[in-house]
Design an enzyme around this catalytic site. Structure first.
Site, PDB file in Angstrom:
ATOM      1  N   GLY A  69      41.596  38.489  27.988  1.00  0.00           N
ATOM      2  CA  GLY A  69      41.015  39.776  28.248  1.00  0.00           C
ATOM      3  C   GLY A  69      41.670  40.615  29.495  1.00  0.00           C
ATOM      4  CG  ASN A 148      30.950  41.056  33.142  1.00  0.00           C
ATOM      5  OD1 ASN A 148      30.895  42.202  32.881  1.00  0.00           O
ATOM      6  ND2 ASN A 148      31.161  40.096  34.299  1.00  0.00           N
ATOM      7  CD  GLN A 176      30.714  38.532  28.623  1.00  0.00           C
ATOM      8  OE1 GLN A 176      30.063  37.754  28.087  1.00  0.00           O
ATOM      9  NE2 GLN A 176      31.751  37.904  29.590  1.00  0.00           N
ATOM     10  CB  SER A 196      38.913  37.168  26.044  1.00  0.00           C
ATOM     11  OG  SER A 196      39.201  35.847  26.711  1.00  0.00           O
ATOM     12  CB  ALA A 197      40.408  33.099  22.198  1.00  0.00           C
ATOM     13  CG  HIS A 198      37.756  31.921  27.576  1.00  0.00           C
ATOM     14  ND1 HIS A 198      37.043  32.007  28.635  1.00  0.00           N
ATOM     15  CD2 HIS A 198      38.614  33.194  28.064  1.00  0.00           C
ATOM     16  CE1 HIS A 198      36.869  33.002  29.461  1.00  0.00           C
ATOM     17  NE2 HIS A 198      37.959  33.549  29.073  1.00  0.00           N
ATOM     18  CB  CYS A 322      32.339  32.323  44.114  1.00  0.00           C
ATOM     19  SG  CYS A 322      31.690  31.134  45.631  1.00  0.00           S
TER      20      CYS A 322
END
Ligand code: PLP
Length: 372
Positions: A69, A148, A176, A196-198, A322
């Site tokens: 992505g 997201n 997403q 995005s594949a994941h 983070c």
């Protein structure tokens, strides 16, 4: 572990690993080779392209594989900005992923004018703001399909109409949304779409950019002639095959999964409303992805809450990056509630393998921590 962070990454769908294994072992040939084993790998890449294009209603030649992505977003923005000689305005939203926002910052340093549409308190941009911002100097409008953090679905189709009426291209970051809700590039009338594949049960490190046939866009990198000269570099064949397989499974399983996830989400929301009256629910149920539950807990600290959940084996997220151990409030929540201070934000993103029991455990633990 109770995994409630599917928006960060999802487990591999059934069969995806098995589809990839031959391309990590005996089918290792370079897809650009001229000999028989290479041609067989090349065919597998083209089959994956058909599977991915069918998931988003695109023609096969309009799908180009990328590393994910982030690359697709960078390419859509840089590639179109660099190919447009006269128009210098890019319109986007303050809710975009950093892959879009930071690319916009970089383009601002190169003289582009960036206009960021602000979300309302429910997490949607207003069409009237888009009307005002998109002008004859706009080269590109980039608006995410699903946020997201909140899962809110943005009015991409309506904004695309405005963009096209003023001669601008339309990009949507659909990372997403793809594989979770029906996505059709023609219904939305977009010129570019990132995926995005994941995020839908494929492997990490592979994605695609949909480029409508005839769209003017420069390549992001220089190199060989792979992907019709648009995206150089030896194809990541196992990952591409896995992405194609995941796309095929996602289109078969999407409706039943969404129904199941929606039931789980509604149950979790009911539990939160009855047992945690001081917690604000930021995510919406209408015009939103089915699995996002996003809440703010006044007077509490995000890192502390996430650590306590983690100790009890629950994986959730703040929905924001983070940095050096402390979690800064996300740019999305800051844009929606600019005056709010000292509030913990939690995103639970549900997947089809979660159970009612897991959600009950999570809410009852949250209740114990918040009321301690
Ligand atoms: N865009 C959105 C909306 C995302 O949620 C993400 C990942 O979290 C990305 C882009 C980046 O995708 P990738 O992890 O494949 O680089």
């Amino acid at each position: 572990m109770i995994y409630l962070d599917h928006a960060a990454t999802a487990p591999l769908r059934r069969g995806v690993l098995e589809s990839m294994l031959p391309y990590l072992k005996e089918q290792f040939a370079n897809a650009s080779g001229v000999y028989a084993p290479a041609r067989s790998v090349h065919h597998a890449v083209e089959q994956a392209r058909r599977q991915v294009s069918s998931l988003i209603g695109a023609s096969v030649r309009e799908v180009i594989f990328t590393s994910g992505g982030t690359e697709s977003d960078n390419w859509a923005l840089y590639g179109t900005a660099m190919s447009s000689s006269d128009r210098k305005r890019i319109v986007t939203s303050a809710m975009e992923h950093h892959a879009v926002l930071n690319t916009c910052h970089a383009l601002a340093n190169q003289g582009y004018e960036i206009i960021c549409l602000q979300p309302d308190k429910r997490g949607y941009i207003r069409i009237s703001d888009a009307e005002e911002a998109i002008n004859e100097n706009t080269c590109l409008v980039s608006l995410m399909l699903a946020n997201n953090e909140l899962g809110t679905l943005q009015p991409v189709r309506q904004v695309a109409q405005i963009a096209h009426a003023r001669g601008a291209l339309m990009h949507t970051d659909a990372v997403q949304a793809v594989g979770h809700i029906p996505v059709d590039v023609n219904t939305m009338d977009v010129d570019l779409l990132s995926m995005s594949a994941h995020k839908f049960g494929g492997p990490k490190g592979v994605g695609a950019l949909y480029i409508r046939s005839g769209t003017r866009i420069n390549p992001l990198m220089n190199g060989g002639a792979q992907e019709r000269g648009m995206r150089p570099g030896t194809e990541n064949t196992p990952a591409i095959v896995g992405m194609g397989y995941a796309a095929m499974r996602a289109s078969e399983e999407m409706d039943s999964e969404a129904e199941q996830v929606r039931l789980l989400r509604d149950h979790m929301l009911r539990l939160i409303k009855t047992s945690l009256p001081n917690v604000r629910i930021n995510s919406c149920c209408e015009d939103a992805l089915p699995g996002h539950v996003h809440v703010s807990v006044p007077g509490m600290d995000t890192s502390m809450l996430l650590t306590r959940l983690d100790i009890e084996g629950i994986a959730a997220s703040a929905g924001s990056a983070c940095a050096s151990g402390s979690i800064e409030r996300s740019h999305v929540l800051s844009a929606m509630y600019p005056d709010e201070t000292h509030c913990a934000d939690l995103r639970f993103s549900i997947g089809p393998e979660n159970t009612l029991d897991e959600l009950e455990k999570t809410v009852s633990l949250l209740q114990r921590i918040v009321n301690a």
